[in-house]
Design a protein around this motif. Structure first.
Motif, PDB file in Angstrom:
ATOM      1  N   PRO A   5      40.787  42.490  37.793  1.00  0.00           N
ATOM      2  CA  PRO A   5      41.714  42.313  36.666  1.00  0.00           C
ATOM      3  C   PRO A   5      41.475  43.261  35.494  1.00  0.00           C
ATOM      4  CG  PRO A   5      41.093  40.172  37.539  1.00  0.00           C
ATOM      5  CD  PRO A   5      40.244  41.182  38.263  1.00  0.00           C
ATOM      6  N   THR A  31      45.835  40.315  44.013  1.00  0.00           N
ATOM      7  CA  THR A  31      44.677  39.738  43.324  1.00  0.00           C
ATOM      8  C   THR A  31      44.835  38.231  43.161  1.00  0.00           C
ATOM      9  OG1 THR A  31      44.115  41.764  42.129  1.00  0.00           O
ATOM     10  CG2 THR A  31      43.419  39.700  41.120  1.00  0.00           C
ATOM     11  N   HIS A  32      46.010  37.798  42.783  1.00  0.00           N
ATOM     12  CA  HIS A  32      46.272  36.370  42.617  1.00  0.00           C
ATOM     13  C   HIS A  32      46.051  35.618  43.924  1.00  0.00           C
ATOM     14  CE1 HIS A  32      48.014  32.729  40.976  1.00  0.00           C
ATOM     15  NE2 HIS A  32      48.839  32.653  42.020  1.00  0.00           N
ATOM     16  N   GLN A  65      42.873  46.592  36.263  1.00  0.00           N
ATOM     17  CA  GLN A  65      44.330  46.530  36.133  1.00  0.00           C
ATOM     18  C   GLN A  65      44.756  46.622  34.671  1.00  0.00           C
ATOM     19  OE1 GLN A  65      45.241  42.899  38.225  1.00  0.00           O
ATOM     20  NE2 GLN A  65      44.690  43.758  40.222  1.00  0.00           N
ATOM     21  N   ILE A 100      36.156  37.890  41.998  1.00  0.00           N
ATOM     22  CA  ILE A 100      37.245  38.848  42.003  1.00  0.00           C
ATOM     23  C   ILE A 100      36.933  40.082  41.159  1.00  0.00           C
ATOM     24  CG2 ILE A 100      38.498  37.931  39.995  1.00  0.00           C
ATOM     25  CD1 ILE A 100      40.064  39.115  43.342  1.00  0.00           C
ATOM     26  N   THR A 101      35.888  40.008  40.312  1.00  0.00           N
ATOM     27  CA  THR A 101      35.565  41.132  39.431  1.00  0.00           C
ATOM     28  C   THR A 101      34.691  42.183  40.102  1.00  0.00           C
ATOM     29  OG1 THR A 101      33.541  40.191  38.479  1.00  0.00           O
ATOM     30  CG2 THR A 101      35.637  39.540  37.487  1.00  0.00           C
ATOM     31  N   CYS A 104      41.851  48.422  47.568  1.00  0.00           N
ATOM     32  CA  CYS A 104      40.809  47.396  47.498  1.00  0.00           C
ATOM     33  C   CYS A 104      40.017  47.437  48.801  1.00  0.00           C
ATOM     34  CB  CYS A 104      41.467  46.031  47.317  1.00  0.00           C
ATOM     35  SG  CYS A 104      40.339  44.625  47.378  1.00  0.00           S
ATOM     36  N   GLU A 143      41.937  35.908  44.854  1.00  0.00           N
ATOM     37  CA  GLU A 143      40.856  35.339  44.040  1.00  0.00           C
ATOM     38  C   GLU A 143      40.435  33.936  44.468  1.00  0.00           C
ATOM     39  OE1 GLU A 143      41.982  35.305  39.982  1.00  0.00           O
ATOM     40  OE2 GLU A 143      43.956  34.430  40.357  1.00  0.00           O
ATOM     41  N   LYS A 193      48.491  43.350  41.674  1.00  0.00           N
ATOM     42  CA  LYS A 193      48.225  42.184  40.839  1.00  0.00           C
ATOM     43  C   LYS A 193      48.600  40.900  41.590  1.00  0.00           C
ATOM     44  CE  LYS A 193      48.958  42.266  36.398  1.00  0.00           C
ATOM     45  NZ  LYS A 193      49.610  42.422  35.074  1.00  0.00           N
ATOM     46  N   HIS A 237      41.763  45.895  42.551  1.00  0.00           N
ATOM     47  CA  HIS A 237      42.054  44.458  42.534  1.00  0.00           C
ATOM     48  C   HIS A 237      41.406  43.756  41.355  1.00  0.00           C
ATOM     49  CE1 HIS A 237      38.031  44.771  44.103  1.00  0.00           C
ATOM     50  NE2 HIS A 237      37.859  43.467  43.901  1.00  0.00           N
TER      51      HIS A 237
END
Length: 389
Positions: free
Chosen positions: A55, A118-119, A58, A128-129, A89, A122, A115, A53
């Protein structure tokens, strides 16, 4: 149908630029290192990397795709040479229905899907990192979102004392936290096996997973499963978890639960083994214990039956646990026989003797045959293996 070696719980320690992902994971746990180790050293066919998850991770995957190092499989998942990567995740849930934090695993079929996840995610967690962050929302809301995106939802290491479904009194039943219809399988964790878990009737409905939860390179595939599928893809994995049309987990391979670091109850201060009814530690007098998985399952037990056709749970010993096998010996074995899967399960005794001494070969064969004695682990400390002569 073919059979595949699968480990679905592997953490990333760092991104390509050196940024942390799983804080407690080794810095050497980078995407290239995991791919190389899983394919060339461990001999796995499918892995779940459960920090996809992030970024920057990804972006790394997109680079591998654009460079032709990876391809997207028609049935879901990414193919790196002969290794399938399932994008996952790990998330921490702690809502009004939980008495403590619970970790769950979610997986998605494509890079585009994760992705999109993730959006959505977050805005519901702080960072989110990083891996295994706490989501602001309920477990059921998370389940519904994952299923709406064609994902898989799996409660993680369900018996460990900390951050699990049944651990430390979080819940006595999964229905207290989750929608049982939206669970695809459950992960047992290092201190439990199928026999122990089947003492809880509600778990009979689910496939059991035995994954490594690897935080360092050597821990990859310390637990895994053999899954029968037509091909190593996400869609085939989904079918196998639900025993659909002859796809299935056909065997679980994992540590003897006594080797797990949360098997037995121990004193919170000195880690001496304790009985559940003991008022204080006989060694140091401390009154608090860390309740192990063994006792927690005894509290929850409500059946003596087991699920019909439950796959065998085979107690194995990773090579790093075997006395006499240090880094140099392990490297020598791998140079000759390529993968740990081959060494642990397949290489003939005579072939092993050409590379290492009789004592080590006896240890490997004893591990293969399950003839071992164990010093029980607990309180965060692994048990130890002692082999018969």
């Amino acid at each position: 149908m073919q059979q595949y070696y699968v480990d679905l719980h592997i953490h990333l320690g760092r991104t390509k630029s050196g940024k942390p992902v799983k804080i407690t994971a080794s810095k050497t746990m980078t995407l290239p290192t995991i791919l190389h180790e899983a394919l060339n050293r461990k001999g796995l066919n499918m892995v779940g990397i459960i920090d996809c998850h992030v970024p920057e991770v990804q972006n790394e995957l997109e680079d591998l795709l654009s460079e032709g190092e990876m391809t997207e499989l028609v049935g879901g998942g990414l193919c790196y040479k002969n290794l399938t990567v399932i994008l996952g995740c790990e998330i921490e849930v702690f809502d009004e229905h939980c008495k403590g934090p619970v970790h769950v695993l979610v997986y998605f079929p494509t890079l585009a899907k994760i992705k999109e996840f993730t959006h959505w995610l977050e805005s519901r967690l702080k960072n989110i990192t990083l891996s295994t962050q706490r989501i602001y929302g309920t477990a059921v809301e998370l389940q519904q979102k994952v299923k709406s995106m064609s994902g898989l939802f799996i409660p993680a290491h369900i018996f460990t004392p900390y951050k699990s479904l049944y651990g430390k009194g979080v819940a006595s039943s999964l229905v207290e936290v989750f929608d049982p219809q939206l669970i695809d399988a459950v992960e047992l964790g290092l201190s439990a096996d199928s026999y122990m878990a089947d003492q809880i009737n509600e778990l009979h409905n689910y496939t059991y997973l035995s994954n490594s939860d690897a935080h360092s390179v050597g821990k990859i595939a310390r637990e895994y499963q053999v899954i029968q599928m037509k091909a190593p893809t996400f869609l085939e994995l989904r079918k196998a978890l639900h025993n659909d049309n002859n796809r299935a987990v056909v065997a679980n391979y994992g540590l003897d639960p006594k080797l797990g670091k949360y098997y037995h109850a121990v004193c919170e201060r000195c880690f001496a083994t304790m009985g559940l009814g003991e008022g204080c530690c006989v060694k140091c007098g401390h009154k608090k214990i860390i309740k192990g998985v063994y006792y927690r399952i005894k509290e929850l037990k409500n059946t003596n039956s087991k699920r019909e056709n439950r796959p065998s749970y085979i107690h194995q010993v990773p090579l790093e646990f075997i006395p006499g096998i240090g880094k140099k010996t392990l490297r020598n074995l791998l140079d000759h026989f390529q993968t740990e899967m081959a060494i642990i399960h397949q290489v003939p005794e005579k072939s092993l003797l050409r590379v290492v001494n009789r004592s080590i070969v006896n240890s490997i064969m004893n591990a293969r045959n399950g003839t071992l004695s164990v010093e029980t682990g607990g309180g965060g400390k692994y048990g130890r293996v002692k082999f018969k002569d």
